[in-house]
Write an enzyme that holds these catalytic residues in place. Structure first.
Site, PDB file in Angstrom:
ATOM      1  N   ARG A  66      36.354  -4.649   8.413  1.00  0.00           N
ATOM      2  CA  ARG A  66      35.149  -4.554   6.987  1.00  0.00           C
ATOM      3  C   ARG A  66      35.728  -5.938   5.910  1.00  0.00           C
ATOM      4  NH1 ARG A  66      30.340  -1.862   6.719  1.00  0.00           N
ATOM      5  NH2 ARG A  66      29.081  -2.659   4.770  1.00  0.00           N
ATOM      6  N   THR A 109      16.231  -4.611  -3.832  1.00  0.00           N
ATOM      7  CA  THR A 109      14.743  -3.894  -3.994  1.00  0.00           C
ATOM      8  C   THR A 109      14.724  -2.131  -3.253  1.00  0.00           C
ATOM      9  OG1 THR A 109      13.586  -3.914  -2.414  1.00  0.00           O
ATOM     10  CG2 THR A 109      14.065  -6.161  -3.742  1.00  0.00           C
ATOM     11  N   HIS A 110      14.651  -1.362  -4.005  1.00  0.00           N
ATOM     12  CA  HIS A 110      14.861  -0.220  -3.444  1.00  0.00           C
ATOM     13  C   HIS A 110      13.254   0.223  -3.497  1.00  0.00           C
ATOM     14  CE1 HIS A 110      16.524   4.127  -2.567  1.00  0.00           C
ATOM     15  NE2 HIS A 110      15.788   4.345  -3.107  1.00  0.00           N
ATOM     16  N   ALA A 143      28.945  -2.318  -6.944  1.00  0.00           N
ATOM     17  CA  ALA A 143      30.186  -1.865  -5.631  1.00  0.00           C
ATOM     18  C   ALA A 143      29.308  -0.583  -5.596  1.00  0.00           C
ATOM     19  CB  ALA A 143      31.230  -1.858  -6.681  1.00  0.00           C
ATOM     20  N   ASP A 146      22.888   1.928  -5.033  1.00  0.00           N
ATOM     21  CA  ASP A 146      21.508   1.706  -5.613  1.00  0.00           C
ATOM     22  C   ASP A 146      21.960   1.957  -7.238  1.00  0.00           C
ATOM     23  OD1 ASP A 146      20.266   0.942  -3.590  1.00  0.00           O
ATOM     24  OD2 ASP A 146      19.694   3.145  -3.014  1.00  0.00           O
TER      25      ASP A 146
HETATM   26  C1  GRF Z   1      11.787  -1.988   1.415  1.00  0.00           C
HETATM   27  O1  GRF Z   1      10.959  -0.931   1.840  1.00  0.00           O
HETATM   28  C2  GRF Z   1      13.257  -2.013   1.241  1.00  0.00           C
HETATM   29  O2  GRF Z   1      13.150  -1.885   0.009  1.00  0.00           O
HETATM   30  C3  GRF Z   1      13.962  -1.346   2.001  1.00  0.00           C
HETATM   31  O3  GRF Z   1      13.436  -1.535   3.075  1.00  0.00           O
HETATM   32  C4  GRF Z   1      12.353  -2.279   3.224  1.00  0.00           C
HETATM   33  C5  GRF Z   1      11.923  -3.286   3.998  1.00  0.00           C
HETATM   34  O4  GRF Z   1      11.185  -4.069   4.761  1.00  0.00           O
HETATM   35  N1  GRF Z   1      15.478  -1.742   2.171  1.00  0.00           N
HETATM   36  P1  GRF Z   1      10.595  -5.155   5.698  1.00  0.00           P
HETATM   37  O5  GRF Z   1      12.038  -5.305   6.186  1.00  0.00           O
HETATM   38  O6  GRF Z   1      10.902  -6.763   4.141  1.00  0.00           O
HETATM   39  O7  GRF Z   1       9.764  -5.084   5.724  1.00  0.00           O
END
Ligand code: GRF
Length: 198
Positions: A66, A109-110, A143, A146
């Site tokens: 890893r 992004t989450h 680290a 989220d």
């Molecule tokens: C998004 O909702 C992101 O937050 C999550 O997976 C999705 C990715 O979508 N981790 P895409 O592959 O950009 O369509």
């Protein structure tokens, strides 16, 4: 000189597409300099190729070292002299070498309003919990999983009859706009940092 971003993807790449579309419309204050993936078949790679953006594939197989994988990922991204790294549906955690080089300038992004519903199943967990408002979060990667500093959020309603897919798709519409907006904010807030940093 343009603010340069690397985008890492694992799947569909609709978030990447939003950045590419904003760039070609002259609405992104940044240039997508490279797109990388851990998955050779990721649709995001084809989207990048269609847009003429350089790509790389850096796979991880169970049992691989890893730390070595993380160091190689760091080198692959660093070779493109970028100011910001955007994890856009990238399903691997970046490690210590990556964060030593790109910490403070890597965002993710989450599909939930952090700190609620972290992890792999934000929309599913929000639906199961019965919340009426969820949304999307753009945050600085650290680290943890989220756990980084929150940069921007947008609320999205949960509607009667939503499934995980309908809810996730509604969140992703907001997520795409929020990501473009946040990249623009960062590009205007920070001078080009990585010049000569390759
Ligand atoms: C998004 O909702 C992101 O937050 C999550 O997976 C999705 C990715 O979508 N981790 P895409 O592959 O950009 O369509």
């Amino acid at each position: 000189m343009a603010y340069r971003i690397a985008v890492l993807v694992s799947g569909t790449g609709s978030l990447l597409q939003a950045l590419l579309d904003a760039q070609s419309a002259g609405e992104l204050q940044a240039q997508v300099a490279v797109v990388g993936s851990d998955t050779a078949t990721a649709q995001g790679l084809a989207r990048a190729e269609r847009a003429g953006v350089p790509t790389f594939v850096h796979s991880y197989r169970t049992g691989d070292d890893r730390a070595a994988w993380d160091e190689a990922l760091t080198a692959l991204v660093a070779a493109h002299d970028v100011d910001l790294v955007v994890l856009a549906g990238f399903m691997k955690l970046v490690g210590p070498a990556f964060l030593a080089r790109f910490g403070g300038r890597t965002i993710n992004t989450h599909p939930a309003l952090l700190p609620s519903f972290p992890g792999m199943h934000g929309p599913r967990d929000a639906l199961a919990h019965g919340v009426k408002i969820t949304g999307t979060t753009v945050f600085e990667v650290d680290a943890g999983v989220d756990t980084g500093r929150i940069l921007a959020q947008h609320a999205v309603p949960v509607l009667a009859g939503d499934t995980v897919d309908t809810l996730h798709e509604r969140i992703k519409v907001a997520e795409r706009a929020l990501l473009v907006h946040t990249v623009n904010d960062l590009a205007s807030l920070h001078p080009r940092a990585a010049q000569g940093d390759s």
